[in-house]
Scaffold this active site. Sequence first.
Site, PDB file in Angstrom:
ATOM      1  N   SER A 148      12.338 101.317  36.616  1.00  0.00           N
ATOM      2  CA  SER A 148      11.472 101.430  37.798  1.00  0.00           C
ATOM      3  C   SER A 148      10.645 102.692  37.680  1.00  0.00           C
ATOM      4  O   SER A 148      11.092 103.698  37.097  1.00  0.00           O
ATOM      5  CB  SER A 148      12.302 101.511  39.081  1.00  0.00           C
ATOM      6  OG  SER A 148      11.478 101.865  40.182  1.00  0.00           O
ATOM      7  N   TYR A 162      19.347 105.179  43.589  1.00  0.00           N
ATOM      8  CA  TYR A 162      18.467 104.213  42.904  1.00  0.00           C
ATOM      9  C   TYR A 162      17.597 104.931  41.864  1.00  0.00           C
ATOM     10  O   TYR A 162      17.521 104.508  40.708  1.00  0.00           O
ATOM     11  CB  TYR A 162      17.601 103.492  43.934  1.00  0.00           C
ATOM     12  CG  TYR A 162      16.691 102.441  43.324  1.00  0.00           C
ATOM     13  CD1 TYR A 162      17.212 101.230  42.874  1.00  0.00           C
ATOM     14  CD2 TYR A 162      15.322 102.661  43.189  1.00  0.00           C
ATOM     15  CE1 TYR A 162      16.386 100.260  42.306  1.00  0.00           C
ATOM     16  CE2 TYR A 162      14.491 101.698  42.627  1.00  0.00           C
ATOM     17  CZ  TYR A 162      15.022 100.504  42.188  1.00  0.00           C
ATOM     18  OH  TYR A 162      14.215  99.548  41.620  1.00  0.00           O
TER      19      TYR A 162
HETATM   20  N1  LIG Z   1      10.616  94.590  43.621  1.00  0.00           N
HETATM   21  C1  LIG Z   1      10.153  95.731  43.232  1.00  0.00           C
HETATM   22  O1  LIG Z   1       9.153  96.239  43.784  1.00  0.00           O
HETATM   23  C2  LIG Z   1      10.811  96.477  42.104  1.00  0.00           C
HETATM   24  C3  LIG Z   1      10.190  97.645  41.623  1.00  0.00           C
HETATM   25  C4  LIG Z   1      10.743  98.315  40.553  1.00  0.00           C
HETATM   26  C5  LIG Z   1      11.892  97.819  39.929  1.00  0.00           C
HETATM   27  N2  LIG Z   1      12.491  96.681  40.416  1.00  0.00           N
HETATM   28  C6  LIG Z   1      13.686  96.216  39.727  1.00  0.00           C
HETATM   29  O2  LIG Z   1      13.517  94.846  39.390  1.00  0.00           O
HETATM   30  C7  LIG Z   1      14.793  94.198  39.339  1.00  0.00           C
HETATM   31  C8  LIG Z   1      14.752  92.957  40.227  1.00  0.00           C
HETATM   32  O3  LIG Z   1      14.491  93.376  41.556  1.00  0.00           O
HETATM   33  P1  LIG Z   1      13.947  92.415  42.702  1.00  0.00           P
HETATM   34  O4  LIG Z   1      13.001  93.219  43.497  1.00  0.00           O
HETATM   35  O5  LIG Z   1      13.548  91.120  42.147  1.00  0.00           O
HETATM   36  O6  LIG Z   1      15.321  92.292  43.568  1.00  0.00           O
HETATM   37  P2  LIG Z   1      15.926  91.079  44.390  1.00  0.00           P
HETATM   38  O7  LIG Z   1      14.877  90.227  44.971  1.00  0.00           O
HETATM   39  O8  LIG Z   1      16.928  91.710  45.299  1.00  0.00           O
HETATM   40  O9  LIG Z   1      16.695  90.213  43.269  1.00  0.00           O
HETATM   41  C9  LIG Z   1      17.859  90.712  42.658  1.00  0.00           C
HETATM   42  C10 LIG Z   1      18.458  89.645  41.775  1.00  0.00           C
HETATM   43  O10 LIG Z   1      19.660  90.183  41.189  1.00  0.00           O
HETATM   44  C11 LIG Z   1      20.776  89.347  41.555  1.00  0.00           C
HETATM   45  N3  LIG Z   1      21.965  90.195  41.737  1.00  0.00           N
HETATM   46  C12 LIG Z   1      22.158  91.151  42.680  1.00  0.00           C
HETATM   47  N4  LIG Z   1      23.375  91.696  42.541  1.00  0.00           N
HETATM   48  C13 LIG Z   1      23.979  91.058  41.491  1.00  0.00           C
HETATM   49  C14 LIG Z   1      25.248  91.168  40.871  1.00  0.00           C
HETATM   50  N5  LIG Z   1      26.184  92.037  41.295  1.00  0.00           N
HETATM   51  N6  LIG Z   1      25.521  90.366  39.800  1.00  0.00           N
HETATM   52  C15 LIG Z   1      24.585  89.470  39.369  1.00  0.00           C
HETATM   53  N7  LIG Z   1      23.373  89.332  39.923  1.00  0.00           N
HETATM   54  C16 LIG Z   1      23.077  90.116  40.968  1.00  0.00           C
HETATM   55  C17 LIG Z   1      20.332  88.662  42.851  1.00  0.00           C
HETATM   56  O11 LIG Z   1      21.025  87.454  43.129  1.00  0.00           O
HETATM   57  P3  LIG Z   1      22.410  87.462  44.025  1.00  0.00           P
HETATM   58  O12 LIG Z   1      22.174  88.360  45.192  1.00  0.00           O
HETATM   59  O13 LIG Z   1      22.639  86.033  44.366  1.00  0.00           O
HETATM   60  O14 LIG Z   1      23.474  88.000  43.101  1.00  0.00           O
HETATM   61  C18 LIG Z   1      18.872  88.386  42.525  1.00  0.00           C
HETATM   62  O15 LIG Z   1      18.770  87.274  41.667  1.00  0.00           O
HETATM   63  C19 LIG Z   1      15.813  95.243  39.785  1.00  0.00           C
HETATM   64  O16 LIG Z   1      16.397  95.850  38.665  1.00  0.00           O
HETATM   65  C20 LIG Z   1      14.957  96.240  40.552  1.00  0.00           C
HETATM   66  O17 LIG Z   1      15.539  97.516  40.594  1.00  0.00           O
HETATM   67  C21 LIG Z   1      11.990  96.004  41.492  1.00  0.00           C
END
Ligand SMILES: NC(=O)c1ccc[n+]([C@@H]2O[C@H](COP(=O)([O-])OP(=O)(O)OC[C@H]3O[C@@H](n4cnc5c(N)ncnc54)[C@H](OP(=O)(O)O)[C@@H]3O)[C@@H](O)[C@H]2O)c1
Length: 261
Positions: A148, A162
């Site tokens: 990130s 985070y």
């Molecule tokens: N969105 C942004 O703006 C942003 C920016 C920078 C970086 N990121 C990074 O991108 C990645 C994805 O983020 P996102 O925004 O798409 O988040 P999200 O919408 O919350 O999706 C998270 C995913 O991870 C799964 N997950 C959560 N806990 C888990 C566990 N213990 N074991 C297995 N799977 C798990 C969730 O499914 P379940 O809850 O069903 O397990 C879901 O599929 C993360 O690493 C985040 O830090 C996101």
Amino acid sequence: MNDLFSLAGRTALVTGGSRGIGLAIATELLRAGARVIICARRADELRAAVVTLAEHGPCDGIVADLSSIAGAQALIAAVAERTDRLDVLVNNAGATWGAPIDDLPESGWDKVMDLNVKAVHYLTAAALPLLRAAASAESPARVVNIGSIDGLAVPQAETYVYSASKAAVHQLTRQQAARLAREHILVNAIAPGIFESKMSAPILQTDEFAAIAMAMIPQRRVGRPEEIGGTVVYLASRAGGYTTGAVLVVDGGTAGAGSGL
Ligand SMILES: NC(=O)c1ccc[n+]([C@@H]2O[C@H](COP(=O)([O-])OP(=O)(O)OC[C@H]3O[C@@H](n4cnc5c(N)ncnc54)[C@H](OP(=O)(O)O)[C@@H]3O)[C@@H](O)[C@H]2O)c1
């Protein structure tokens, strides 16, 4: 061009592929011709995502909780029942926790570190036999860790664990890359800015926070799904064959030309 970015014949595992950034990555990997396995904890959301993704190509889902080493190893055991090689591993699943500096519970610290950092190490280690089976000098296997820009620039929100976890992901990526290059396994990280997802909803669905965030992004918009998915396709493809240990920033200019989120 098609051949340069084609993933035909490759098998990829995307953690947290049931929604958000993981779903976007799985979509583009399928469009590039890969067979894709996704995982998440919630079976209903996972099933729905597999149905949607299957419109683009062969997709399978495995319920997994990656917050423990046992969970990571169980996932790889289930993957090994479906394939004897893994060309691409995307460590995408992640969590966040916001709390004032003097009120962060230990459970929040552990939840974020266990998934964002510990799982990246142990899942990659567990996947090594499958990655090694796919790796060759001509066609290295790939690991892509989702970091990130919060691990590069100090965010406005109080998300201490985070930011620390994502800085750790970037450095872990560099050390994994240094060790695994000799085995023809390339390891890179992507540092996304803000993309629509459940994780970013508290910012983007609050007018005041969304306005502050937009003012900090030089391109004045959030990222589009294909812009993060396409970056993974590049890293996984023949075009990305001479890139390892890199942290690619995909953030509309926020960390480089701006000041962080
Ligand atoms: N969105 C942004 O703006 C942003 C920016 C920078 C970086 N990121 C990074 O991108 C990645 C994805 O983020 P996102 O925004 O798409 O988040 P999200 O919408 O919350 O999706 C998270 C995913 O991870 C799964 N997950 C959560 N806990 C888990 C566990 N213990 N074991 C297995 N799977 C798990 C969730 O499914 P379940 O809850 O069903 O397990 C879901 O599929 C993360 O690493 C985040 O830090 C996101």
